[in-house]
Scaffold this active site. Structure first.
Site, PDB file in Angstrom:
ATOM      1  N   THR A 181       0.824  -1.203   0.000  1.00 18.53           N
ATOM      2  CA  THR A 181       0.000   0.000   0.000  1.00 18.53           C
ATOM      3  C   THR A 181       0.859   1.255   0.000  1.00 18.53           C
ATOM      4  O   THR A 181       2.102   1.171  -0.120  1.00 18.53           O
ATOM      5  CB  THR A 181      -1.055  -0.064   1.144  1.00 18.53           C
ATOM      6  N   LYS A 194       3.452   1.445  -3.743  1.00 15.73           N
ATOM      7  CA  LYS A 194       2.844   0.727  -4.870  1.00 15.73           C
ATOM      8  C   LYS A 194       3.576   0.889  -6.205  1.00 15.73           C
ATOM      9  O   LYS A 194       3.535  -0.004  -7.039  1.00 15.73           O
ATOM     10  CB  LYS A 194       1.391   1.175  -5.059  1.00 15.73           C
ATOM     11  N   ASP A 253      -6.611  -3.701  -7.478  1.00 17.27           N
ATOM     12  CA  ASP A 253      -7.447  -2.513  -7.219  1.00 17.27           C
ATOM     13  C   ASP A 253      -8.462  -2.293  -8.344  1.00 17.27           C
ATOM     14  O   ASP A 253      -9.631  -1.973  -8.076  1.00 17.27           O
ATOM     15  CB  ASP A 253      -6.581  -1.255  -7.076  1.00 17.27           C
ATOM     16  N   ALA A 258      -7.082  12.338  -9.807  1.00 16.31           N
ATOM     17  CA  ALA A 258      -6.082  11.870 -10.771  1.00 16.31           C
ATOM     18  C   ALA A 258      -4.845  11.325 -10.047  1.00 16.31           C
ATOM     19  O   ALA A 258      -3.730  11.401 -10.549  1.00 16.31           O
ATOM     20  CB  ALA A 258      -5.695  13.012 -11.710  1.00 16.31           C
ATOM     21  N   GLY A 259      -5.068  10.759  -8.860  1.00 19.04           N
ATOM     22  CA  GLY A 259      -3.959  10.185  -8.100  1.00 19.04           C
ATOM     23  C   GLY A 259      -3.794   8.699  -8.421  1.00 19.04           C
ATOM     24  O   GLY A 259      -4.311   8.209  -9.429  1.00 19.04           O
ATOM     25  N   GLY A 260      -3.095   8.014  -7.531  1.00 20.03           N
ATOM     26  CA  GLY A 260      -2.824   6.588  -7.731  1.00 20.03           C
ATOM     27  C   GLY A 260      -4.106   5.768  -7.787  1.00 20.03           C
ATOM     28  O   GLY A 260      -4.249   4.869  -8.631  1.00 20.03           O
ATOM     29  N   TYR A 291     -13.144   4.823   2.644  1.00 19.14           N
ATOM     30  CA  TYR A 291     -13.870   3.914   3.544  1.00 19.14           C
ATOM     31  C   TYR A 291     -13.802   4.343   5.005  1.00 19.14           C
ATOM     32  O   TYR A 291     -14.373   3.696   5.877  1.00 19.14           O
ATOM     33  CB  TYR A 291     -13.407   2.462   3.375  1.00 19.14           C
ATOM     34  N   GLY A 334     -16.872   2.831   0.185  1.00 19.01           N
ATOM     35  CA  GLY A 334     -15.504   2.413  -0.076  1.00 19.01           C
ATOM     36  C   GLY A 334     -15.148   1.014   0.411  1.00 19.01           C
ATOM     37  O   GLY A 334     -14.147   0.439  -0.030  1.00 19.01           O
TER      38      GLY A 334
HETATM   39  P1  ATR Z   1      -4.349   8.423  -3.989  1.00 17.34           P
HETATM   40  O1  ATR Z   1      -3.107   7.662  -4.274  1.00 17.34           O
HETATM   41  O2  ATR Z   1      -5.116   7.932  -2.798  1.00 17.34           O
HETATM   42  O3  ATR Z   1      -5.216   8.575  -5.203  1.00 17.34           O
HETATM   43  P2  ATR Z   1      -3.125  11.007  -4.314  1.00 17.34           P
HETATM   44  O4  ATR Z   1      -2.235  10.441  -5.364  1.00 17.34           O
HETATM   45  O5  ATR Z   1      -2.519  11.901  -3.286  1.00 17.34           O
HETATM   46  O6  ATR Z   1      -3.877   9.879  -3.514  1.00 17.34           O
HETATM   47  O7  ATR Z   1      -4.327  11.785  -5.050  1.00 17.34           O
HETATM   48  C1  ATR Z   1      -5.239  12.534  -4.362  1.00 17.34           C
HETATM   49  C2  ATR Z   1      -6.313  13.087  -5.305  1.00 17.34           C
HETATM   50  O8  ATR Z   1      -7.219  13.858  -4.514  1.00 17.34           O
HETATM   51  C3  ATR Z   1      -5.779  14.021  -6.383  1.00 17.34           C
HETATM   52  O9  ATR Z   1      -6.566  13.921  -7.540  1.00 17.34           O
HETATM   53  C4  ATR Z   1      -5.967  15.389  -5.727  1.00 17.34           C
HETATM   54  O10 ATR Z   1      -6.114  16.439  -6.635  1.00 17.34           O
HETATM   55  P3  ATR Z   1      -4.832  17.265  -7.204  1.00 17.34           P
HETATM   56  O11 ATR Z   1      -4.259  16.410  -8.298  1.00 17.34           O
HETATM   57  O12 ATR Z   1      -5.379  18.535  -7.661  1.00 17.34           O
HETATM   58  O13 ATR Z   1      -3.879  17.406  -6.024  1.00 17.34           O
HETATM   59  C5  ATR Z   1      -7.277  15.186  -5.023  1.00 17.34           C
HETATM   60  N1  ATR Z   1      -7.463  16.130  -3.937  1.00 17.34           N
HETATM   61  C6  ATR Z   1      -6.847  16.150  -2.725  1.00 17.34           C
HETATM   62  N2  ATR Z   1      -7.274  17.199  -1.976  1.00 17.34           N
HETATM   63  C7  ATR Z   1      -8.184  17.855  -2.752  1.00 17.34           C
HETATM   64  C8  ATR Z   1      -9.000  19.022  -2.567  1.00 17.34           C
HETATM   65  N3  ATR Z   1      -8.947  19.724  -1.419  1.00 17.34           N
HETATM   66  N4  ATR Z   1      -9.821  19.397  -3.565  1.00 17.34           N
HETATM   67  C9  ATR Z   1      -9.878  18.687  -4.713  1.00 17.34           C
HETATM   68  N5  ATR Z   1      -9.144  17.579  -4.968  1.00 17.34           N
HETATM   69  C10 ATR Z   1      -8.302  17.166  -4.002  1.00 17.34           C
END
Ligand code: ATR
Length: 277
Positions: A66, A70, A106, A130-132, A220, A241
């Site tokens: 995790t 990853k 996943d 758009a994160g992981g 979750y 979740g």
């Molecule tokens: P994970 O691996 O769990 O997906 P991550 O890679 O840190 O976590 O991605 C977090 C996501 O939440 C991203 O899409 C982030 O948007 P940004 O690319 O603009 O950073 C989004 N996110 C986190 N806080 C946010 C907020 N306050 N408003 C909108 N989007 C948010």
């Protein structure tokens, strides 16, 4: 003197932080139910390389990987499956007599969670974030031929990911005005908005939702995010979740032990370990 032989097969999760992970609760419930002489532990490791070292040294049969390891772990394992390669992340490692095979459950977990409630093919699906986690969800929905629009706060990051997976992109700030226009049938939140620590935030306003939209949140903790509360109040079908968490764990369990996972037992164990809201 010969070393004592181990009585139980060892499975584990590696990440940092790891103390709040409920994966041990889910996997141990499944191992117990299936009467498998194994135990699933949690290890905090600073690096992915440390995790690989431990898997080999402790002869761990199967591991969950995790945050934040990853992606990094890919360089240290011996083989990687096609799905994990395309997502760019490994969440599962199988120890095949010392050779480590990395895969990703996943995407499969997200699809299974959705398929309990709806078809995916040809549905207009908004994926927020758009994160992981978004990468695995987009890969899964694309694989099942859903029509994906990706929305993200940071535009260039979102556009880049959308291009990579060949899906539409929109800034997240436009979600409220675009829901009707684009006739989104399913909305999946993969952002951290609504997570423990920012429970009173939602990526979508309540008044923008309508009962025909299926709303899934991959957060979750809490089980019922603000977004899911809004969706429920508007009469939407909701998917929390725990579904994705349990289905990805079930797919791992099946890879680890080779028998069908006791989904209901795993789900009950997960829900009992989490605060309701
Ligand atoms: P994970 O691996 O769990 O997906 P991550 O890679 O840190 O976590 O991605 C977090 C996501 O939440 C991203 O899409 C982030 O948007 P940004 O690319 O603009 O950073 C989004 N996110 C986190 N806080 C946010 C907020 N306050 N408003 C909108 N989007 C948010």
């Amino acid at each position: 003197m010969t070393a004592p032989s181990r009585q139980k097969t060892l499975y584990a999760i590696f990440g940092n932080p790891i103390n709040h992970s409920i994966s041990p609760v889910i996997h141990n419930a499944a191992l117990k139910n299936a009467k498998i002489n194994g135990i699933y532990a949690a290890f905090k490791t600073e690096t992915a390389q440390d995790a690989v070292k431990m898997i080999k040294e402790l002869d761990i049969a199967g591991a969950s990987i995790t945050i934040p390891h990853k992606t990094d772990i890919i360089k240290y394992i011996d083989k990687i499956g096609e799905t994990a390669k395309e997502i760019g992340a490994v969440n599962t490692v199988i120890n095949e007599n010392g050779l480590l095979f990395g895969t990703n459950t996943d995407a499969g977990g997200a699809i299974k969670a959705l398929l309990q409630h709806t078809e995916i093919e040809n549905k207009n699906i908004a994926i927020l974030g758009a994160g992981g986690a978004a990468r695995a969800v987009i890969y899964g929905v694309n694989f099942k031929k859903g029509k994906v629009t990706l929305l993200n706060r940071t535009v260039d990051k979102g556009e880049k990911l959308a291009k990579e997976f060949n899906v539409n992109f929109m800034p997240l700030s436009e979600i409220n005005s675009e829901i009707k226009k684009h006739k989104f049938e399913i909305i999946i939140n993969t952002t951290s908005l609504g997570m423990k620590g920012c429970e009173d935030q939602s990526p979508i306003k309540k008044e923008s939702l309508n009962k025909d939209i299926i709303v899934m949140d991959i957060i979750y903790n809490p089980l019922k995010t603000k977004l899911l509360k809004y969706a429920e109040e508007k009469g939407c079908k909701t998917i929390n979740g725990v579904s994705m968490l349990v289905y990805q764990a079930a797919l791992q369990f099946e890879l680890f032990v080779g028998i069908q996972a006791p989904i209901d037992i795993m789900k009950k164990a997960a829900e009992a370990a989490l605060p309701a809201s």
